[in-house]
Motif scaffolding. Structure first.
Motif, PDB file in Angstrom:
ATOM      1  N   THR A  51       0.796  -1.225   0.000  1.00  0.00           N
ATOM      2  CA  THR A  51       0.000   0.000   0.000  1.00  0.00           C
ATOM      3  C   THR A  51       0.831   1.278   0.000  1.00  0.00           C
ATOM      4  O   THR A  51       0.279   2.360  -0.201  1.00  0.00           O
ATOM      5  CB  THR A  51      -0.939   0.048   1.220  1.00  0.00           C
ATOM      6  N   MET A 111      -6.029   1.994   6.591  1.00  0.00           N
ATOM      7  CA  MET A 111      -6.515   2.701   5.399  1.00  0.00           C
ATOM      8  C   MET A 111      -7.033   4.091   5.758  1.00  0.00           C
ATOM      9  O   MET A 111      -6.707   5.082   5.086  1.00  0.00           O
ATOM     10  CB  MET A 111      -7.619   1.896   4.718  1.00  0.00           C
ATOM     11  N   TYR A 131      -3.614   4.846  -1.845  1.00  0.00           N
ATOM     12  CA  TYR A 131      -4.432   4.006  -2.706  1.00  0.00           C
ATOM     13  C   TYR A 131      -5.898   4.096  -2.293  1.00  0.00           C
ATOM     14  O   TYR A 131      -6.223   4.416  -1.141  1.00  0.00           O
ATOM     15  CB  TYR A 131      -3.963   2.551  -2.646  1.00  0.00           C
ATOM     16  N   TYR A 133      -6.918  -1.315  -1.318  1.00  0.00           N
ATOM     17  CA  TYR A 133      -6.748  -1.805   0.053  1.00  0.00           C
ATOM     18  C   TYR A 133      -7.529  -3.100   0.270  1.00  0.00           C
ATOM     19  O   TYR A 133      -7.073  -4.012   0.972  1.00  0.00           O
ATOM     20  CB  TYR A 133      -7.199  -0.744   1.061  1.00  0.00           C
TER      21      TYR A 133
END
Length: 241
Positions: free
Chosen positions: A97, A137, A148, A153
């Motif tokens: 990520t 996230m 992203y 994710y």
């Protein structure tokens, strides 16, 4: 694929070409702390089920798993614990990520806030992975210049995009949208995690000054993380193609 974020230099991801391109120390420290907490709570869950069984509460539902676990984390519960360990899962999130190490500290702040706000709900092996991918996230959206999107994710985390969207909203509502973390709070959690690591082994310091990197990674679709379906969702048992 990348979404533009803020401009905070402090939280950018380290350059993978730096010395040894080692896994950030924060992942090692956080893994140790979370594994210890989850192991303790899993044991409490087993003991709770045994007590409920001995008192005849399992048959009438009063001692069922949801009763013992609490209901606030229901959306994050899997049918069974994933096969991938917490350390490997955190490494996977970091590898693919491109989020900064600070995101893992702030993600832990969110999880800790949930623990204090909902003390009757336990962080266990059934829910820790979904809570981690969702928390990291959300933290990346707050901290990183570029991050992203949810679909990526979800692919890395082993859940469907639709489920991760729901988990993100669930986390935000559980936190009452309190996702801001001050520099003072961030520093206090770094010190706490370092102290926990010191009590269990060698001294490790968390990376608090990081730089930007334009390097991206291609997700290894062959890696199965086996995050099982929940009772309320239709998430895949392995990564989607």
């Amino acid at each position: 694929m990348l979404e533009e974020g803020g401009t905070d230099e402090f939280h950018r991801r380290p350059d993978p070409s730096a010395a040894n391109a080692a896994t950030p120390r924060v992942l090692t420290i956080l893994s140790c702390v979370l594994e210890k907490l989850v192991a303790r709570n899993d044991q409490l869950l087993v003991l709770g089920r045994q007590v409920a069984h001995d008192n005849g509460l399992m048959s009438n539902g009063e001692g069922g798993p949801q009763k013992i676990l609490g209901k606030n984390f229901n959306a994050f519960h899997g049918v069974r614990a994933p096969n991938i360990s917490i350390p490997k899962y955190l490494e996977r999130l970091y590898k693919y990520t491109n989020c900064s190490p600070s995101c893992f500290v702030v993600g832990y702040v969110y999880i800790d806030r949930l623990g204090h706000k909902y003390p009757d709900s336990l962080l266990v092996s059934l829910n820790v992975h979904r809570l981690l991918v969702t928390s990291v996230m959300v933290a990346s959206k707050l901290l990183d210049d570029a991050h992203y999107n949810n679909a990526f994710y979800a692919r890395v985390g082993g859940v469907s995009n639709a489920e991760l969207n729901k988990l993100e909203l669930e986390l935000l509502f559980l936190l009452d949208f309190g996702v801001n973390v001050s520099a003072r709070v961030f520093e206090s959690y770094c010190q706490y995690l370092e102290k926990e690591m010191l009590s269990n082994g060698p001294t490790l310091k968390i990376e608090k000054s990081v730089i930007n990197s334009s390097t991206t990674n291609t997700v290894d679709d062959a890696t199965e993380i086996s995050v099982e379906d929940t009772d309320h969702t239709s998430s895949p048992s392995q990564l989607l193609d």
